[in-house]
Design a protein around this motif. Structure first.
Motif, mmCIF file in Angstrom:
data_model
loop_
_atom_site.group_PDB
_atom_site.id
_atom_site.type_symbol
_atom_site.label_atom_id
_atom_site.label_comp_id
_atom_site.label_asym_id
_atom_site.label_seq_id
_atom_site.Cartn_x
_atom_site.Cartn_y
_atom_site.Cartn_z
ATOM 1 N N THR A 131 4.397 2.802 -5.533
ATOM 2 C CA THR A 131 6.028 1.979 -6.605
ATOM 3 C C THR A 131 5.886 2.433 -8.233
ATOM 4 O O THR A 131 4.620 2.093 -8.133
ATOM 5 C CB THR A 131 5.823 0.788 -6.615
ATOM 6 N N HIS A 132 7.128 2.069 -8.558
ATOM 7 C CA HIS A 132 7.137 2.445 -10.165
ATOM 8 C C HIS A 132 6.268 1.364 -10.780
ATOM 9 O O HIS A 132 6.551 1.511 -12.040
ATOM 10 C CB HIS A 132 8.692 2.364 -9.805
ATOM 11 N N GLU A 133 5.989 -0.201 -10.719
ATOM 12 C CA GLU A 133 5.382 -0.551 -10.735
ATOM 13 C C GLU A 133 3.743 -0.410 -11.614
ATOM 14 O O GLU A 133 3.481 -0.787 -12.446
ATOM 15 C CB GLU A 133 5.321 -2.124 -10.631
ATOM 16 N N GLN A 134 2.879 0.659 -10.491
ATOM 17 C CA GLN A 134 2.032 0.618 -11.179
ATOM 18 C C GLN A 134 1.989 1.688 -11.599
ATOM 19 O O GLN A 134 3.484 2.682 -12.075
ATOM 20 C CB GLN A 134 1.411 1.753 -9.440
ATOM 21 N N ASP A 135 0.791 2.466 -12.459
ATOM 22 C CA ASP A 135 0.204 3.180 -13.565
ATOM 23 C C ASP A 135 -0.142 4.596 -13.286
ATOM 24 O O ASP A 135 -1.233 3.933 -12.240
ATOM 25 C CB ASP A 135 0.201 2.163 -14.738
ATOM 26 N N LYS A 176 5.675 8.733 -8.932
ATOM 27 C CA LYS A 176 5.297 7.625 -7.583
ATOM 28 C C LYS A 176 5.997 7.531 -6.753
ATOM 29 O O LYS A 176 7.749 7.635 -6.812
ATOM 30 C CB LYS A 176 6.070 6.394 -8.859
#
Length: 184
Positions: free
Chosen positions: A11-15, A35
């Motif tokens: 997901t885009h929230e993950q780094d 991502k």
């Protein structure tokens, strides 16, 4: 021989930073990151780019196998492509090196577990949805077809194909509505 790194999060929230740092430390000359879900190879442009660049003697490096593929089929396809090119796969956090017999065996075992984990997650999700539906919390998607309109056109004597054409929907959808006593 070049070492190419591949990093992926769902997901885009993950780094991606930890994976990229580990790949740099492992000696990757180039790192491609994206991502996108790992459950399928579809839409994974960075992985596709890497697979095109790899040549005999090159290494594709990941931190963990689940970053590369979440399905045993996809993982086996990727390994097969690498083998055909004369390249190999290595992981920084797992004892995987497809240039060795033990590394290949361990890779297959980890691939099975990655797919198992994905299937468990899907089962838990479906259980949660069923529980939410039973509690009246989850209603699902709103119907896209107006059943009342379908009934009205049917009562005017139109056939399923004419109704479908008029409403811009599939004929099977019309039949499904007409044969469902709860919808009509």
């Amino acid at each position: 021989m070049a070492v190419y790194g591949y990093a992926r999060v769902s997901t885009h929230e993950q780094d991606l930073a930890l994976q990229e740092e580990a790949l740099r430390k492992a000696g990757c000359d180039v790192i491609r990151a994206e991502k996108v879900s790992g459950t399928s190879r579809t839409g994974r442009a960075e992985l596709d780019t890497l697979m095109q660049f790899l040549r005999a003697g090159d290494v594709l490096m990941v931190t963990r196998i689940d970053r590369l593929a979440r399905s045993i089929g996809d993982l086996q396809d990727i390994v097969r492509e690498l083998r055909e090119k004369g390249a190999s796969l290595k992981a920084t956090e797992q004892p995987i090196d497809t240039s060795t017999a033990a590394g290949k065996a361990f890779l297959d075992m980890l691939g099975v577990f990655a797919e198992f984990e994905t299937n468990l997650r899907r089962e838990r999700q479906m259980e949660g949805i069923a529980k939410a539906k039973a509690a009246g919390i989850y209603q699902g998607r709103k119907p896209q077809i107006d059943a009342e309109q379908v009934r009205k056109l049917k009562s005017e004597g139109l056939g399923a194909a004419e109704i479908a054409r008029k409403l811009g929907i599939g004929r099977a959808s019309v039949y499904r509505l007409l044969n469902d006593p709860q919808a009509c």
